[in-house]
Motif scaffolding. Structure first.
Motif, PDB file in Angstrom:
ATOM      1  N   SER A 136      -4.385   6.609   0.398  1.00 32.86           N
ATOM      2  CA  SER A 136      -3.829   5.261   0.448  1.00 32.86           C
ATOM      3  C   SER A 136      -4.159   4.596  -0.875  1.00 32.86           C
ATOM      4  O   SER A 136      -5.334   4.497  -1.255  1.00 32.86           O
ATOM      5  CB  SER A 136      -4.459   4.469   1.595  1.00 32.86           C
ATOM      6  OG  SER A 136      -4.156   5.064   2.824  1.00 32.86           O
ATOM      7  N   MET A 142       0.844  -1.170   0.000  1.00 32.14           N
ATOM      8  CA  MET A 142       0.000   0.000   0.000  1.00 32.14           C
ATOM      9  C   MET A 142       0.893   1.238   0.000  1.00 32.14           C
ATOM     10  O   MET A 142       1.785   1.367   0.814  1.00 32.14           O
ATOM     11  CB  MET A 142      -0.875  -0.031   1.251  1.00 32.14           C
ATOM     12  CG  MET A 142      -1.860   1.090   1.367  1.00 32.14           C
ATOM     13  SD  MET A 142      -3.288   0.992   0.306  1.00 32.14           S
ATOM     14  CE  MET A 142      -4.171  -0.386   0.984  1.00 32.14           C
ATOM     15  N   TYR A 143       0.666   2.126  -0.969  1.00 31.35           N
ATOM     16  CA  TYR A 143       1.399   3.382  -1.030  1.00 31.35           C
ATOM     17  C   TYR A 143       0.569   4.470  -0.368  1.00 31.35           C
ATOM     18  O   TYR A 143      -0.653   4.489  -0.469  1.00 31.35           O
ATOM     19  CB  TYR A 143       1.629   3.817  -2.485  1.00 31.35           C
ATOM     20  CG  TYR A 143       2.630   3.015  -3.249  1.00 31.35           C
ATOM     21  CD1 TYR A 143       3.921   2.830  -2.767  1.00 31.35           C
ATOM     22  CD2 TYR A 143       2.306   2.460  -4.473  1.00 31.35           C
ATOM     23  CE1 TYR A 143       4.853   2.117  -3.485  1.00 31.35           C
ATOM     24  CE2 TYR A 143       3.233   1.742  -5.200  1.00 31.35           C
ATOM     25  CZ  TYR A 143       4.510   1.571  -4.700  1.00 31.35           C
ATOM     26  OH  TYR A 143       5.424   0.875  -5.410  1.00 31.35           O
ATOM     27  N   LEU A 144       1.234   5.401   0.295  1.00 29.83           N
ATOM     28  CA  LEU A 144       0.599   6.630   0.753  1.00 29.83           C
ATOM     29  C   LEU A 144       1.054   7.719  -0.196  1.00 29.83           C
ATOM     30  O   LEU A 144       2.245   8.004  -0.302  1.00 29.83           O
ATOM     31  CB  LEU A 144       0.989   6.970   2.185  1.00 29.83           C
ATOM     32  CG  LEU A 144       0.403   6.090   3.265  1.00 29.83           C
ATOM     33  CD1 LEU A 144       0.923   6.514   4.633  1.00 29.83           C
ATOM     34  CD2 LEU A 144      -1.108   6.151   3.248  1.00 29.83           C
ATOM     35  N   GLU A 201      -0.594  -0.875  -3.950  1.00 29.46           N
ATOM     36  CA  GLU A 201       0.607  -0.985  -4.772  1.00 29.46           C
ATOM     37  C   GLU A 201       0.268  -1.524  -6.156  1.00 29.46           C
ATOM     38  O   GLU A 201       0.870  -1.142  -7.149  1.00 29.46           O
ATOM     39  CB  GLU A 201       1.616  -1.895  -4.079  1.00 29.46           C
ATOM     40  CG  GLU A 201       2.961  -1.952  -4.774  1.00 29.46           C
ATOM     41  CD  GLU A 201       3.975  -2.763  -3.976  1.00 29.46           C
ATOM     42  OE1 GLU A 201       5.062  -2.986  -4.516  1.00 29.46           O
ATOM     43  OE2 GLU A 201       3.690  -3.152  -2.834  1.00 29.46           O
ATOM     44  N   THR A 255      -3.564  13.181   1.647  1.00 34.03           N
ATOM     45  CA  THR A 255      -2.856  11.909   1.610  1.00 34.03           C
ATOM     46  C   THR A 255      -3.849  10.814   1.277  1.00 34.03           C
ATOM     47  O   THR A 255      -4.895  10.693   1.913  1.00 34.03           O
ATOM     48  CB  THR A 255      -2.186  11.617   2.965  1.00 34.03           C
ATOM     49  OG1 THR A 255      -1.298  12.697   3.263  1.00 34.03           O
ATOM     50  CG2 THR A 255      -1.382  10.331   2.915  1.00 34.03           C
TER      51      THR A 255
END
Length: 114
Positions: free
Chosen positions: A38, A1-3, A41, A36
């Motif tokens: 979430s 998971m990218y932020l 990926e 921001t």
């Protein structure tokens, strides 16, 4: 998971802030909001983008949709996307979004008034 951190901008009342953004030859302070998100990926991988590129793509996509819905002008949408208005307009074409909003009836009326 990218932020993914997205930065958005908004013009405000000139006397409230020190840093200014020049718009139409008038100085306006530039307030920046940072959002921001979430993002899985897999989304970045599916698009073959780095997290930074994905953030830019999300800002551009949001700006395009808000423009398409008539909620932002092309200039405001370009500012949200972080690109020049001319570049924004050319990208709209690349994504299949109409840059010309008049209906056929409105065009006919305009031509009659010319």
């Amino acid at each position: 998971m990218y932020l993914i951190a997205l930065t958005c901008s908004l013009r405000a009342v000139p006397h409230l802030f020190d840093k200014c953004y020049i718009y139409s030859k008038v100085a306006f302070p530039l307030i920046m909001y940072q959002l921001t998100l979430s993002v899985p990926e897999e989304t970045a991988q599916a698009l073959n983008l780095t997290p930074e590129q994905l953030g830019q793509e999300l800002c551009l996509s949001a700006a395009m949709k808000l423009y398409e819905l008539g909620k932002l002008s092309s200039g405001a949408a370009a500012q949200l996307a972080g690109i020049e208005r001319v570049v924004f307009l050319s990208k709209l074409r690349d994504y299949g979004i109409n840059t010309f909003r008049l209906t056929e009836a409105e065009l006919t009326e305009d031509l009659g008034n010319a």
